[in-house]
Design an enzyme around this catalytic site. Structure first.
Site, PDB file in Angstrom:
ATOM      1  N   CYS A  23      10.178  -0.418 -71.417  1.00 18.94           N
ATOM      2  CA  CYS A  23       9.291   0.726 -70.797  1.00 18.94           C
ATOM      3  C   CYS A  23      10.025   2.044 -70.709  1.00 18.94           C
ATOM      4  O   CYS A  23      11.054   2.354 -70.220  1.00 18.94           O
ATOM      5  CB  CYS A  23       8.954   0.272 -69.383  1.00 18.94           C
ATOM      6  SG  CYS A  23       8.045   1.470 -68.570  1.00 18.94           S
TER       7      CYS A  23
ATOM      8  N   TYR B 296       0.281   6.809 -75.956  1.00 16.94           N
ATOM      9  CA  TYR B 296      -0.455   5.713 -75.554  1.00 16.94           C
ATOM     10  C   TYR B 296      -2.029   6.001 -75.719  1.00 16.94           C
ATOM     11  O   TYR B 296      -2.621   5.134 -76.079  1.00 16.94           O
ATOM     12  CB  TYR B 296      -0.334   5.571 -74.012  1.00 16.94           C
ATOM     13  CG  TYR B 296       1.064   4.914 -73.738  1.00 16.94           C
ATOM     14  CD1 TYR B 296       1.195   3.435 -73.712  1.00 16.94           C
ATOM     15  CD2 TYR B 296       2.313   5.576 -73.382  1.00 16.94           C
ATOM     16  CE1 TYR B 296       2.395   2.760 -73.516  1.00 16.94           C
ATOM     17  CE2 TYR B 296       3.524   4.793 -73.379  1.00 16.94           C
ATOM     18  CZ  TYR B 296       3.640   3.240 -73.101  1.00 16.94           C
ATOM     19  OH  TYR B 296       4.625   2.770 -73.100  1.00 16.94           O
TER      20      TYR B 296
HETATM   21  N1  LIG Z   1       3.569   6.359 -63.927  1.00 14.15           N
HETATM   22  C1  LIG Z   1       4.311   5.034 -63.950  1.00 14.15           C
HETATM   23  C2  LIG Z   1       3.829   4.523 -65.214  1.00 14.15           C
HETATM   24  C3  LIG Z   1       4.746   3.245 -65.099  1.00 14.15           C
HETATM   25  C4  LIG Z   1       4.044   2.025 -66.365  1.00 14.15           C
HETATM   26  O1  LIG Z   1       2.790   2.588 -66.678  1.00 14.15           O
HETATM   27  N2  LIG Z   1       4.796   1.146 -66.747  1.00 14.15           N
HETATM   28  C5  LIG Z   1       4.206   0.188 -67.675  1.00 14.15           C
HETATM   29  C6  LIG Z   1       5.437  -0.175 -68.702  1.00 14.15           C
HETATM   30  S1  LIG Z   1       5.663   0.900 -69.996  1.00 14.15           S
HETATM   31  C7  LIG Z   1       3.884  -1.124 -66.949  1.00 14.15           C
HETATM   32  O2  LIG Z   1       4.748  -1.544 -66.158  1.00 14.15           O
HETATM   33  N3  LIG Z   1       2.685  -1.551 -67.274  1.00 14.15           N
HETATM   34  C8  LIG Z   1       2.171  -2.891 -66.530  1.00 14.15           C
HETATM   35  C9  LIG Z   1       0.659  -2.848 -66.586  1.00 14.15           C
HETATM   36  O3  LIG Z   1       0.010  -1.899 -66.620  1.00 14.15           O
HETATM   37  O4  LIG Z   1       0.262  -3.950 -66.201  1.00 14.15           O
HETATM   38  C10 LIG Z   1       5.852   5.760 -63.958  1.00 14.15           C
HETATM   39  O5  LIG Z   1       6.106   6.586 -64.825  1.00 14.15           O
HETATM   40  O6  LIG Z   1       6.719   5.094 -63.511  1.00 14.15           O
END
Ligand SMILES: N[C@@H](CCC(=O)N[C@@H](CS)C(=O)NCC(=O)O)C(=O)O
Length: 374
Positions: A98, A241
């Protein structure tokens, strides 16, 4: 015959939906669907209230919209605050795949906070987080030998990141994202928004940080950093994305033009100065770097960001190597986890889960950025 024809059209329509495909994680599950029992269970899944992966966060128009993070508390150097900066009290849960989590790890290393704040990385590829529903997400391995770099949860023995959210807030109904900044003392999530976590790591722990003098968000550059962060986030960090998750041509077209316009702008800026906000490293460089390092290996192929390769931009490419070679940074880049995750966790984009061979760029190779003086 007519019934069969109708049936096959209906099945094909359903197969085009990512929400459907993403629920069929194991290869066997896809075959199972085509049995009548599988067909019935598909309809049962449609009543599940939560969307399963970020790919499901779509507008009616087919454009990807990122959902805001929900835990927004702050750790403070003020020892009388609810979450005071203390050595050994906080833990960072990340995935090396990530980019948002990786920027937190980068700050941990740059500030010399490794001893004060522990961390655990999940397995790279999303898996079912519960037997009772279809959610796919970050899970921990059963042992440290299961996948190099990933470790079992040492604090709560959780099987998944989802379990941590449910421990912190039993009625939580948002996404189960990394990074997660965990408070061992109050057994809760302090914050799950990386842009805020890096600000805390930058200043609030200075009493205990080994590199307390390093300020990646110095007062005199804050307005420039904020301005750069804004367009870099929109067009590049989140832009890739938006390209990859677009479900209609016009949403992709809009995002991809914006992305490459912004990369051209970076290339131009970096032809005149070593870093994106001048001749000193700042937060804005770390935020830009986490996307650039994934660009040729993943985003070009997987997210269709193929107008130009990163390595075809001389300044951006050398800049990526330059940042990668800052002591501590290369240890936050695990390309194996990155590739396995993206290619293996978005069945709506890459149903086979096959990981492409390239491009295996050596970011530790010499660069030309020393031509600028700090
Ligand atoms: N705005 C958040 C975004 C975090 C994020 O989207 N992480 C993704 C991985 S790159 C995630 O864990 N996605 C799992 C999901 O959406 O279920 C940050 O910057 O901390």
């Amino acid at each position: 015959m007519t019934l069969l024809l109708f049936g096959s059209i209906a099945v094909r329509r359903l197969c085009q939906r990512d929400t459907f495909y993403s629920s069929l994680s194991a290869p066997g599950a896809r075959n199972f669907f085509f049995s009548s029992i599988g067909f019935r269970s598909y309809f049962a899944k449609q009543t599940l209230p939560m969307s399963r992966v970020a790919l499901d966060d779509m507008t009616q128009t087919g454009a990807f919209i990122r959902v805001p993070s929900s835990f927004r508390n702050f750790i403070s150097k003020d020892q009388s605050s609810q979450f005071p900066a203390e050595s050994g009290r906080y833990h960072l849960y990340v995935s090396y795949a990530c980019p948002w989590a990786s920027r937190c790890l980068a700050f941990l290393r740059l500030k010399g906070l490794d001893k004060a704040i522990s961390y655990t990385a999940t397995k790279s590829v999303s898996e079912r987080t519960k037997e009772t529903d279809e959610h796919l997400g970050w899970v921990f391995p059963d042992s440290s030998t299961e996948e190099s770099g990933a470790n079992p949860d040492p604090l709560n023995g959780a099987r998944s990141i989802r379990e941590l959210y449910e421990l912190a807030s039993p009625n939580y109904s948002g996404r189960f994202t990394v990074p997660v900044l965990w408070d061992k003392k109050l057994k809760t999530i302090v914050n799950n928004e990386s842009s805020e976590i890096i600000r805390m790591l930058n200043k609030e722990f200075d009493e205990i940080a080994e590199n307390a003098d390093l300020d990646l968000y110095p007062p005199h550059l804050q307005s420039v950093i904020d301005e750069v962060n804004e367009w870099v986030y929109d067009a590049i960090n989140n832009g890739v994305y938006k390209c990859g998750f677009a479900k209609i041509q016009s949403a992709y077209d809009e995002a991809v033009v914006k992305l490459f316009d912004a990369l051209d702008k970076c290339e131009e800026i970096l032809s005149k100065q070593r870093y994106i906000c001048g001749n000193v490293l700042t937060e804005a460089d770390i935020r830009l770097f986490v996307t650039l390092i994934r660009f040729d290996e993943v985003y070009t192929v997987h997210f269709k960001c193929n107008k130009r390769l990163l390595r075809e931009y001389p300044n951006l490419f050398n800049y990526t190597k330059d940042v990668y070679q800052i002591p501590g940074i290369s240890s936050t880049v695990n390309m194996d986890h990155i590739k396995k995750h993206y290619y293996g966790s978005h069945p709506g984009i890459n149903p086979s889960g096959v990981v492409p061979i390239g491009s295996n760029i050596d970011y530790s190779a010499p660069h030309d950025r020393d031509r600028f003086h700090n």
